[in-house]
Design a protein around this motif. Structure first.
Motif, PDB file in Angstrom:
ATOM      1  N   GLY A   9      -0.586   3.779  -6.203  1.00  0.00           N
ATOM      2  CA  GLY A   9      -1.066   4.798  -5.732  1.00  0.00           C
ATOM      3  C   GLY A   9      -2.371   4.983  -5.317  1.00  0.00           C
ATOM      4  N   GLY A  10      -2.719   6.167  -4.613  1.00  0.00           N
ATOM      5  CA  GLY A  10      -4.269   6.238  -3.956  1.00  0.00           C
ATOM      6  C   GLY A  10      -4.346   7.265  -3.033  1.00  0.00           C
ATOM      7  N   LEU A  11      -5.415   7.270  -2.188  1.00  0.00           N
ATOM      8  CA  LEU A  11      -5.621   8.304  -1.104  1.00  0.00           C
ATOM      9  C   LEU A  11      -5.087   7.863   0.165  1.00  0.00           C
ATOM     10  CD1 LEU A  11      -6.831  11.074  -0.343  1.00  0.00           C
ATOM     11  CD2 LEU A  11      -9.189   9.631  -0.279  1.00  0.00           C
ATOM     12  N   VAL A  12      -4.491   8.665   0.848  1.00  0.00           N
ATOM     13  CA  VAL A  12      -3.869   8.333   2.209  1.00  0.00           C
ATOM     14  C   VAL A  12      -4.089   9.483   2.988  1.00  0.00           C
ATOM     15  CG1 VAL A  12      -1.489   8.715   1.548  1.00  0.00           C
ATOM     16  CG2 VAL A  12      -1.838   7.150   3.160  1.00  0.00           C
ATOM     17  N   GLN A  13      -3.940   9.682   4.383  1.00  0.00           N
ATOM     18  CA  GLN A  13      -3.986  10.552   5.212  1.00  0.00           C
ATOM     19  C   GLN A  13      -2.837  10.877   5.500  1.00  0.00           C
ATOM     20  OE1 GLN A  13      -6.276   9.319   8.655  1.00  0.00           O
ATOM     21  NE2 GLN A  13      -8.322   9.928   7.516  1.00  0.00           N
ATOM     22  N   PRO A  14      -2.480  12.361   5.971  1.00  0.00           N
ATOM     23  CA  PRO A  14      -1.120  12.609   6.099  1.00  0.00           C
ATOM     24  C   PRO A  14      -0.719  11.748   7.262  1.00  0.00           C
ATOM     25  CG  PRO A  14      -2.705  14.617   5.983  1.00  0.00           C
ATOM     26  CD  PRO A  14      -3.496  13.313   5.747  1.00  0.00           C
ATOM     27  N   GLY A  15       0.850  11.692   7.348  1.00  0.00           N
ATOM     28  CA  GLY A  15       1.494  10.566   8.278  1.00  0.00           C
ATOM     29  C   GLY A  15       1.288   9.405   7.938  1.00  0.00           C
ATOM     30  N   GLY A  16       0.478   9.088   6.739  1.00  0.00           N
ATOM     31  CA  GLY A  16       0.318   7.638   6.462  1.00  0.00           C
ATOM     32  C   GLY A  16       1.515   7.081   5.360  1.00  0.00           C
ATOM     33  N   SER A  17       1.227   5.841   4.976  1.00  0.00           N
ATOM     34  CA  SER A  17       2.167   5.271   4.183  1.00  0.00           C
ATOM     35  C   SER A  17       1.851   4.698   2.820  1.00  0.00           C
ATOM     36  CB  SER A  17       3.307   4.389   4.730  1.00  0.00           C
ATOM     37  OG  SER A  17       3.768   4.556   6.044  1.00  0.00           O
ATOM     38  N   LEU A  18       2.548   4.632   1.844  1.00  0.00           N
ATOM     39  CA  LEU A  18       2.094   3.814   0.689  1.00  0.00           C
ATOM     40  C   LEU A  18       3.331   3.195   0.011  1.00  0.00           C
ATOM     41  CD1 LEU A  18      -0.282   6.315  -1.478  1.00  0.00           C
ATOM     42  CD2 LEU A  18      -0.949   4.185  -0.382  1.00  0.00           C
ATOM     43  N   ARG A  19       3.163   2.273  -0.590  1.00  0.00           N
ATOM     44  CA  ARG A  19       4.213   1.537  -1.488  1.00  0.00           C
ATOM     45  C   ARG A  19       4.003   1.601  -2.938  1.00  0.00           C
ATOM     46  NH1 ARG A  19       7.174  -4.349  -1.291  1.00  0.00           N
ATOM     47  NH2 ARG A  19       5.270  -4.920  -2.352  1.00  0.00           N
ATOM     48  N   LEU A  20       4.561   2.272  -3.603  1.00  0.00           N
ATOM     49  CA  LEU A  20       4.603   2.216  -5.100  1.00  0.00           C
ATOM     50  C   LEU A  20       5.402   1.276  -5.724  1.00  0.00           C
ATOM     51  CD1 LEU A  20       4.606   5.883  -6.008  1.00  0.00           C
ATOM     52  CD2 LEU A  20       2.572   4.579  -5.066  1.00  0.00           C
ATOM     53  N   SER A  21       4.856   0.486  -6.715  1.00  0.00           N
ATOM     54  CA  SER A  21       5.519  -0.571  -7.514  1.00  0.00           C
ATOM     55  C   SER A  21       5.782  -0.175  -8.772  1.00  0.00           C
ATOM     56  CB  SER A  21       4.710  -1.998  -7.419  1.00  0.00           C
ATOM     57  OG  SER A  21       4.226  -2.227  -6.038  1.00  0.00           O
ATOM     58  N   CYS A  22       6.874  -0.533  -9.512  1.00  0.00           N
ATOM     59  CA  CYS A  22       6.968  -0.363 -10.887  1.00  0.00           C
ATOM     60  C   CYS A  22       7.560  -1.767 -11.659  1.00  0.00           C
ATOM     61  CB  CYS A  22       8.388   0.559 -11.034  1.00  0.00           C
ATOM     62  SG  CYS A  22       8.650   0.944 -12.717  1.00  0.00           S
ATOM     63  N   ALA A  23       6.618  -2.215 -12.428  1.00  0.00           N
ATOM     64  CA  ALA A  23       7.156  -3.511 -13.221  1.00  0.00           C
ATOM     65  C   ALA A  23       7.648  -3.306 -14.570  1.00  0.00           C
ATOM     66  CB  ALA A  23       5.798  -4.451 -13.005  1.00  0.00           C
ATOM     67  N   ALA A  24       8.634  -3.924 -14.810  1.00  0.00           N
ATOM     68  CA  ALA A  24       9.400  -3.849 -16.048  1.00  0.00           C
ATOM     69  C   ALA A  24       9.072  -4.947 -16.856  1.00  0.00           C
ATOM     70  CB  ALA A  24      10.752  -3.393 -16.081  1.00  0.00           C
ATOM     71  N   SER A  25       8.788  -4.584 -18.219  1.00  0.00           N
ATOM     72  CA  SER A  25       8.852  -5.823 -18.988  1.00  0.00           C
ATOM     73  C   SER A  25       9.685  -5.671 -20.389  1.00  0.00           C
ATOM     74  CB  SER A  25       7.092  -6.259 -19.309  1.00  0.00           C
ATOM     75  OG  SER A  25       6.424  -4.970 -20.041  1.00  0.00           O
ATOM     76  N   GLY A  26      10.168  -6.544 -20.924  1.00  0.00           N
ATOM     77  CA  GLY A  26      10.958  -6.097 -22.169  1.00  0.00           C
ATOM     78  C   GLY A  26      12.510  -5.997 -21.874  1.00  0.00           C
ATOM     79  N   PHE A  27      12.750  -5.714 -20.750  1.00  0.00           N
ATOM     80  CA  PHE A  27      14.280  -5.535 -20.514  1.00  0.00           C
ATOM     81  C   PHE A  27      14.385  -5.715 -18.954  1.00  0.00           C
ATOM     82  CE2 PHE A  27      13.841  -1.353 -18.187  1.00  0.00           C
ATOM     83  CZ  PHE A  27      12.929  -1.093 -18.670  1.00  0.00           C
ATOM     84  N   ASN A  28      15.594  -5.953 -18.423  1.00  0.00           N
ATOM     85  CA  ASN A  28      15.966  -6.195 -17.218  1.00  0.00           C
ATOM     86  C   ASN A  28      16.391  -4.816 -16.304  1.00  0.00           C
ATOM     87  OD1 ASN A  28      15.808  -8.971 -17.272  1.00  0.00           O
ATOM     88  ND2 ASN A  28      17.791  -9.157 -18.203  1.00  0.00           N
ATOM     89  N   LEU A  29      15.484  -4.633 -15.245  1.00  0.00           N
ATOM     90  CA  LEU A  29      15.931  -3.391 -14.593  1.00  0.00           C
ATOM     91  C   LEU A  29      17.010  -3.479 -13.799  1.00  0.00           C
ATOM     92  CD1 LEU A  29      12.208  -2.727 -12.968  1.00  0.00           C
ATOM     93  CD2 LEU A  29      13.669  -1.502 -14.656  1.00  0.00           C
ATOM     94  N   ASP A  30      17.770  -4.586 -13.537  1.00  0.00           N
ATOM     95  CA  ASP A  30      18.716  -4.649 -12.734  1.00  0.00           C
ATOM     96  C   ASP A  30      20.059  -4.331 -13.513  1.00  0.00           C
ATOM     97  OD1 ASP A  30      19.686  -8.287 -12.925  1.00  0.00           O
ATOM     98  OD2 ASP A  30      18.556  -7.053 -14.236  1.00  0.00           O
ATOM     99  N   TYR A  31      19.846  -4.037 -14.622  1.00  0.00           N
ATOM    100  CA  TYR A  31      20.909  -3.246 -15.696  1.00  0.00           C
ATOM    101  C   TYR A  31      20.674  -1.925 -15.649  1.00  0.00           C
ATOM    102  CZ  TYR A  31      22.242  -8.306 -16.419  1.00  0.00           C
ATOM    103  OH  TYR A  31      22.433  -9.561 -16.361  1.00  0.00           O
ATOM    104  N   HIS A  32      19.690  -1.387 -15.352  1.00  0.00           N
ATOM    105  CA  HIS A  32      19.425   0.214 -15.413  1.00  0.00           C
ATOM    106  C   HIS A  32      19.227   0.808 -14.409  1.00  0.00           C
ATOM    107  CE1 HIS A  32      17.911  -2.044 -19.162  1.00  0.00           C
ATOM    108  NE2 HIS A  32      17.796  -0.756 -19.806  1.00  0.00           N
ATOM    109  N   ALA A  33      19.653   2.106 -14.306  1.00  0.00           N
ATOM    110  CA  ALA A  33      19.327   2.903 -13.394  1.00  0.00           C
ATOM    111  C   ALA A  33      17.845   3.170 -13.213  1.00  0.00           C
ATOM    112  CB  ALA A  33      20.085   4.386 -13.505  1.00  0.00           C
TER     113      ALA A  33
END
Length: 128
Positions: A9-33
């Motif tokens: 996350g962060g500050l971005v100007q209108p029309g810009g782009s951001l990529r948010l990441s979500c890291a999991a630990s303790g379980f496998n994300l591929d088995y979850h919605a």
């Protein structure tokens, strides 16, 4: 310990782009919605984009269709939210959530309580 951690996350100007990441630990994300939710000041939390675990079907809120995409990186146990053409109304704290499939992916995106695990959130500010 089961944990989700968002970043990007962060500050971005209108029309810009951001990529948010979500890291999991303790379980496998591929088995979850997975769901990305956001909460703006003074507003209720809303589902932005969700993906099922069984067939990778997605559901997008109307407000982000055509601008946001969700993707998985199962090898690294990560999920991403790519946000393009950002608008000032996209300003919010963004959360990722995970849980077993419970009904349709749309239902899970609308009923956030269907998700079991939540990250702490990452703030996104869209402003000139």
């Amino acid at each position: 310990q089961l944990q989700l951690v968002e970043s990007g996350g962060g500050l971005v100007q209108p029309g810009g782009s951001l990529r948010l990441s979500c890291a999991a630990s303790g379980f496998n994300l591929d088995y979850h919605a997975i769901g990305w939710f956001r909460q703006a000041p003074g507003k209720e939390r809303e589902g932005v984009l969700c993906i099922s675990s069984s067939d990778d079907r997605t559901y997008s809120a109307d407000s982000v269709k055509g601008r946001f995409t969700i993707s998985r990186d199962n090898a690294n146990n990560m999920v991403y939210l790519q946000m393009n053409q950002l608008k000032t109304e996209d300003t919010a704290v963004y959360y990722c959530a995970a849980g077993p499939n419970r009904g349709t992916v749309q239902a899970m995106c609308v009923l956030s309580r269907l998700f079991d695990y939540w990250g702490q959130g990452t703030p996104v500010t869209v402003s000139s």
